[in-house]
Design a protein around this motif. Structure first.
Motif, PDB file in Angstrom:
ATOM      1  N   LYS A  61     -25.924  11.935 -11.308  1.00 12.16           N
ATOM      2  CA  LYS A  61     -25.989  11.892  -9.852  1.00 12.16           C
ATOM      3  C   LYS A  61     -26.545  13.200  -9.305  1.00 12.16           C
ATOM      4  CE  LYS A  61     -22.358   8.572  -8.622  1.00 12.16           C
ATOM      5  NZ  LYS A  61     -21.044   8.411  -7.947  1.00 12.16           N
ATOM      6  N   ASP A 179     -21.757   2.160 -15.413  1.00  8.19           N
ATOM      7  CA  ASP A 179     -20.456   1.534 -15.161  1.00  8.19           C
ATOM      8  C   ASP A 179     -19.333   2.227 -15.932  1.00  8.19           C
ATOM      9  OD1 ASP A 179     -21.425  -0.264 -13.340  1.00  8.19           O
ATOM     10  OD2 ASP A 179     -21.616  -1.919 -14.761  1.00  8.19           O
ATOM     11  N   ALA A 185     -26.492   8.023 -13.275  1.00  7.44           N
ATOM     12  CA  ALA A 185     -27.318   7.239 -12.354  1.00  7.44           C
ATOM     13  C   ALA A 185     -28.609   6.895 -13.075  1.00  7.44           C
ATOM     14  CB  ALA A 185     -27.599   8.037 -11.083  1.00  7.44           C
ATOM     15  N   PRO A 253     -20.571   0.430 -10.332  1.00  8.14           N
ATOM     16  CA  PRO A 253     -21.377   1.545  -9.825  1.00  8.14           C
ATOM     17  C   PRO A 253     -22.878   1.370 -10.029  1.00  8.14           C
ATOM     18  CG  PRO A 253     -19.447   2.366 -10.983  1.00  8.14           C
ATOM     19  CD  PRO A 253     -19.472   0.882 -11.208  1.00  8.14           C
ATOM     20  N   ALA A 255     -24.673  -1.112  -9.510  1.00  8.88           N
ATOM     21  CA  ALA A 255     -25.288  -1.908  -8.445  1.00  8.88           C
ATOM     22  C   ALA A 255     -26.004  -1.035  -7.423  1.00  8.88           C
ATOM     23  CB  ALA A 255     -24.227  -2.763  -7.754  1.00  8.88           C
ATOM     24  N   THR A 256     -25.570   0.220  -7.277  1.00 10.24           N
ATOM     25  CA  THR A 256     -26.198   1.156  -6.342  1.00 10.24           C
ATOM     26  C   THR A 256     -27.654   1.406  -6.697  1.00 10.24           C
ATOM     27  OG1 THR A 256     -24.075   2.267  -6.028  1.00 10.24           O
ATOM     28  CG2 THR A 256     -26.038   3.480  -5.349  1.00 10.24           C
ATOM     29  N   TYR A 257     -27.963   1.369  -7.971  1.00 13.44           N
ATOM     30  CA  TYR A 257     -29.298   1.741  -8.452  1.00 13.44           C
ATOM     31  C   TYR A 257     -30.127   0.540  -8.897  1.00 13.44           C
ATOM     32  CZ  TYR A 257     -26.241   5.769  -8.788  1.00 13.44           C
ATOM     33  OH  TYR A 257     -25.308   6.736  -8.515  1.00 13.44           O
TER      34      TYR A 257
END
Length: 284
Positions: A61, A179, A185, A253, A255-257
């Motif tokens: 991140k 995940d 990320a 998590p 799903a953000t990317y």
């Protein structure tokens, strides 16, 4: 038995490995064994492209904004080269000789270099002095540890991100990694390239009629809607409605990317990639 893709291809070529179905890590290797021995016909019903996973940039991140700047801009790998050469960036990709994620990374590098320098012949570009210089600069920042296999590199980066700003990895592995470790990320490079997972019944002298019949039935079973839906459970994209199937499962998590749709480029010819990988592996 399970063999590494290059080892399996060489075994098939030398007749020391005699499978009925060849299911390499990317479609490129089926094309290669077809060119070498005419054992594969990609227009026949016993050749199936089953699912795919694009190559992504797995990072942290903290480094995500910088990776987005680099890999969603123009001439990404030239930027990596300049930063690597000046000691501002350390990273890894898997060995392009032995690991398909490394092969696809090399394909992106070579295509970008050829386009930037106005070369249409990728085979000539791969062995040019200019591309060797490019790879020499890239290697300055390349961290060798755990790069023999894609899975080894992914596991190493998930457990310890120190010393590497990013690695190249398959989307399927990146989704699981993020995940499992929300500090991670990923970003999709521009352009993008897919690892197409294909399988074919070999048209080889050792494949008997009954084996061919059973193998074709097995491939049809794998290619059925029921089985292809299950592929998405492992973060791969089925060739039919793959984006939708996978998107419905990416809920953590990652799903953000996650990027549902994208355009990808083809891979370089095997001959050009093999030459490029040999050049790179000769640099110390």
């Amino acid at each position: 038995d399970t063999l590494a893709t290059r080892e399996a291809m060489q075994g098939i070529h030398n007749h020391t490995a005699q499978p009925t179905i060849f299911n390499p890590s990317t479609q490129l290797w089926l094309t290669r064994i077809g060119d070498l021995d005419n054992f594969v016909d990609n227009s026949s019903s016993d050749y199936k492209v089953l699912f795919k996973s694009p190559l992504v940039i797995l990072t942290t991140k903290q480094n995500l904004p910088e990776m987005q700047r680099i890999f969603q801009g123009r001439n990404s790998w030239e930027t990596v080269r300049q930063m690597s050469k000046s000691g501002k960036l350390q990273f890894s990709f898997a060995d392009p000789i032995n690991a398909s994620s490394g092969t696809l990374t090399m394909s992106l590098m070579l295509q970008e270099y050829a386009k930037r320098t106005g070369q249409s012949n990728l085979d000539a570009a791969a062995t040019s002095a200019g591309f060797k210089s490019f790879l020499k600069d890239i290697t300055v920042g390349w961290v060798r540890a755990n790069t023999q296999k894609s899975s080894d590199l992914e596991k190493a980066f998930v457990s310890d991100q120190s010393g590497r700003a990013f690695i190249t990895a398959y989307e399927a592995a990146a989704i699981k990694a993020v995940d499992d470790n929300p500090n991670l990320a990923f970003v999709y490079p521009s352009p993008k390239v897919d690892a197409n997972q294909a399988a074919a019944v070999l048209k080889a002298p050792w494949v008997k009629a009954e084996q061919r019949k059973n193998a074709e039935a097995f491939l049809n079973y794998l290619d059925s809607p029921t089985q292809m839906t299950k592929v998405a459970d492992f973060n791969f994209r089925p060739m039919v409605n793959g984006a939708g199937e996978l998107e419905s499962r990416v809920k953590g998590p990652a799903a953000t990317y996650f990027q549902t749709s994208y355009l990808s480029v083809g891979t370089c010819p095997y001959s050009a990639l093999n030459d490029a990988a040999s050049v790179r592996n000769g640099i110390r």
